[in-house]
Enzyme design. Structure first.
Site, short mmCIF file in Angstrom:
data_model
loop_
_atom_site.label_atom_id
_atom_site.label_comp_id
_atom_site.label_asym_id
_atom_site.label_seq_id
_atom_site.Cartn_x
_atom_site.Cartn_y
_atom_site.Cartn_z
N HIS A 23 68.70 33.82 8.81
CA HIS A 23 68.28 32.62 9.51
C HIS A 23 67.59 32.64 10.61
CE1 HIS A 23 71.64 30.33 6.84
NE2 HIS A 23 70.50 29.72 6.35
N LYS A 47 75.79 20.33 -0.79
CA LYS A 47 76.54 21.21 -1.63
C LYS A 47 77.94 21.07 -1.84
CE LYS A 47 73.06 24.84 -0.78
NZ LYS A 47 72.70 25.67 0.30
N ARG A 97 64.16 33.74 -0.05
CA ARG A 97 64.87 35.28 0.09
C ARG A 97 64.11 35.88 -1.34
NH1 ARG A 97 70.74 33.24 0.17
NH2 ARG A 97 69.49 31.54 -1.18
N SER A 134 74.56 32.22 3.29
CA SER A 134 75.82 31.76 3.99
C SER A 134 77.03 31.91 3.03
CB SER A 134 75.70 30.33 4.32
OG SER A 134 74.52 30.23 5.26
O1 PNS Z 1 70.65 25.65 3.99
P1 PNS Z 1 70.29 24.49 3.04
O2 PNS Z 1 71.87 23.91 2.30
O3 PNS Z 1 69.66 25.21 1.61
O4 PNS Z 1 69.39 23.20 3.26
C1 PNS Z 1 69.34 22.00 2.43
C2 PNS Z 1 68.81 21.02 3.47
C3 PNS Z 1 69.54 20.52 4.54
C4 PNS Z 1 67.60 21.48 4.03
C5 PNS Z 1 68.30 19.95 2.28
O5 PNS Z 1 69.56 19.58 1.66
C6 PNS Z 1 67.98 18.60 3.06
O6 PNS Z 1 66.57 18.43 3.54
N1 PNS Z 1 68.84 17.55 3.02
C7 PNS Z 1 68.67 16.27 3.80
C8 PNS Z 1 68.53 15.30 2.81
C9 PNS Z 1 67.06 14.89 1.91
O7 PNS Z 1 66.07 14.67 2.65
N2 PNS Z 1 67.17 15.23 0.55
C10 PNS Z 1 65.91 14.81 0.03
C11 PNS Z 1 64.98 16.45 -0.05
S1 PNS Z 1 63.47 16.35 -0.84
#
Ligand code: PNS
Length: 167
Positions: A23, A47, A97, A134
């Site tokens: 990150h 998640k 990644r 993570s």
């Molecule tokens: O580090 P991560 O868990 O891969 O991040 C995921 C994240 C936070 C980027 C994604 O879950 C997100 O954008 N969440 C906000 C909710 C949202 O907008 N969902 C629709 C995505 S199209």
């Protein structure tokens, strides 16, 4: 409409539970490309329940990024597409990644563009960190591994203070 000389603000969203060296690498590289980088910590990761509180996740990122002047750290709840507009971001940054990441990220990127008209730019992970997530860091730490190589020192410090690594 953005002109070539208009400043570009990138948003780098994620769970950061916790932030890894991968990150941090993406943040540093994005900061070298874009005028402003907003690291946006999602309040409730999709998640599962986060191991680290929102405050811990933000504090760890702030400590790790140190003196990067054009990087700010904040959090959001709800739709990323809404938050993108709120912070005037012109681009979403995501790290990739492995090739498999692209499959999942493609539909998300297209949905975010459809909702906000903001595109996603993918930065390939440095090969040093291509296996570091993570989730894996938490798993191996909980099973007694030394994770100093995979997380910034500030993160390691918080991990150790939260729960000393088993011997
Ligand atoms: O580090 P991560 O868990 O891969 O991040 C995921 C994240 C936070 C980027 C994604 O879950 C997100 O954008 N969440 C906000 C909710 C949202 O907008 N969902 C629709 C995505 S199209």
């Amino acid at each position: 409409m953005n002109h070539a000389t208009d400043p570009h603000a990138a948003i780098y969203p994620g769970s950061f539970d916790p932030m890894t060296c991968g990150h941090l690498d993406v943040i540093e590289r994005a900061a070298a490309i874009f005028d402003r980088v907003v690291v946006a910590v999602v309040v409730n990761p999709q998640k599962r329940d986060p191991l680290f509180t929102l405050d811990e996740r933000e504090t760890m990122i702030r400590a790790a990024i140190g003196e990067l002047k054009n990087v700010e750290v904040t959090h959001f709840r709800g739709l990323l597409a809404d938050f993108v507009r709120k912070v005037d971001a012109t681009v979403i940054v995501k790290g990739l990644r492995v090739v498999a990441d692209l499959e999942a990220e493609m539909s998300t990127a297209l949905m975010n563009r459809s909702l906000s008209n903001v595109d996603t730019v993918f930065l390939p992970s440095d090969p040093r960190w291509s296996f570091v997530s993570s989730t894996l860091v938490k798993e191996v730490y909980n099973l007694g591994a030394d994770v100093a190589e995979y997380v910034p020192p500030a993160v390691l410090h918080v991990m150790q203070s939260k729960r000393p690594a088993p011997r």
